[in-house]
Scaffold this motif. Structure first.
Motif, mmCIF file in Angstrom:
data_model
loop_
_atom_site.group_PDB
_atom_site.id
_atom_site.type_symbol
_atom_site.label_atom_id
_atom_site.label_comp_id
_atom_site.label_asym_id
_atom_site.label_seq_id
_atom_site.Cartn_x
_atom_site.Cartn_y
_atom_site.Cartn_z
ATOM 1 N N TRP A 168 -86.425 -58.975 13.964
ATOM 2 C CA TRP A 168 -87.845 -59.292 14.079
ATOM 3 C C TRP A 168 -88.751 -58.495 13.165
ATOM 4 C CZ3 TRP A 168 -88.438 -59.209 20.148
ATOM 5 C CH2 TRP A 168 -87.691 -60.260 20.705
ATOM 6 N N PHE B 75 -85.516 -61.896 10.464
ATOM 7 C CA PHE B 75 -85.653 -62.706 11.664
ATOM 8 C C PHE B 75 -85.031 -64.081 11.434
ATOM 9 C CE2 PHE B 75 -89.461 -63.200 9.098
ATOM 10 C CZ PHE B 75 -89.610 -64.575 8.998
ATOM 11 N N ARG C 298 -96.563 -59.544 17.880
ATOM 12 C CA ARG C 298 -95.267 -59.104 17.374
ATOM 13 C C ARG C 298 -95.171 -59.213 15.858
ATOM 14 N NH1 ARG C 298 -90.412 -61.739 20.737
ATOM 15 N NH2 ARG C 298 -91.249 -63.510 19.605
ATOM 16 N N GLN C 299 -94.945 -58.083 15.207
ATOM 17 C CA GLN C 299 -94.609 -57.983 13.796
ATOM 18 C C GLN C 299 -95.723 -58.403 12.829
ATOM 19 O OE1 GLN C 299 -91.986 -58.994 16.070
ATOM 20 N NE2 GLN C 299 -91.643 -56.806 15.846
#
Length: 207
Positions: free
Chosen positions: A178, A196, A156-157
């Protein structure tokens, strides 16, 4: 109405005299990213544009100090911007919201092979599904943006590229949008900034 963004360069003659000069016809619409490549001695410009120096260009071009080199244009790119540029392992990489370059589907991540932008069979998923920025660290190219996976790799990210394969970088559970927008090394650690939060308000870095 179309917006025209003209890229300028700035010459400091002294503290009182300053001169701004346009680079030919500039860019039509938007320039998002500049990358000064010391190997080719070119200033790469990425963004959302289709004309440079009154000639056709598409999302990316290079300035040699005198003229624009439009041979790097991403024709057939789906009309979405280039947001990240860098040189890694002696190749120029581009990242962004585009979904193909020169007819090759590459979902926001591509590499210049000396003739055209080469598809790396990469697909970023979730949200915008694209990289926002690159940073080299410990011989890896870290890619940050708005995604939760690359191909079949869950990451993720943040994800790392070694030139051939993706390496997941697992983030703690976060709340909010995010998206990760920036990454930099400081005191031998990697720091990340973006949109985030977490329930305790803890700030994270990658050691």
């Amino acid at each position: 109405m179309k917006k025209i963004l003209i890229i300028l360069f700035f010459i400091t003659l002294n503290l009182q005299a300053q001169t701004w000069l346009p680079l030919d016809c500039g860019l039509i619409v938007q320039g998002h990213r500049l990358y000064a490549d010391t190997v080719s001695n070119k200033l790469f410009v990425g963004g959302y544009f289709w004309s440079l120096n009154c000639e056709q260009g598409d999302l990316i071009s290079a300035w040699n100090g005198t003229n624009w080199d439009t041979s790097f244009s991403m024709h057939g790119s789906g009309g979405t911007p280039v947001l990240a540029l860098t040189r890694y392992q002696n190749s120029i990489y581009a990242g962004g919201e585009f979904w193909q370059s020169n007819g090759l589907r590459d979902n926001g991540f591509t590499r210049w092979n000396g003739t055209f932008w080469d598809s790396l069979n990469t697909a970023f998923h979730y949200g915008q599904g694209c990289p926002y920025n690159f940073y080299q660290y410990n011989n890896l190219l870290y890619v940050v943006g708005d995604f939760d996976s690359v191909g079949t790799i869950f990451s993720r990210q943040i994800v790392a590229w070694d030139g051939a394969n993706w390496i997941p970088v697992l983030m703690p559970d976060l709340e909010g949008g995010w998206s990760i927008y920036s990454c930099i090394e400081f005191q031998n650690e990697l720091y990340f900034g973006g949109n985030f939060i977490n329930s305790t308000g803890t700030l994270y870095d990658l050691v």
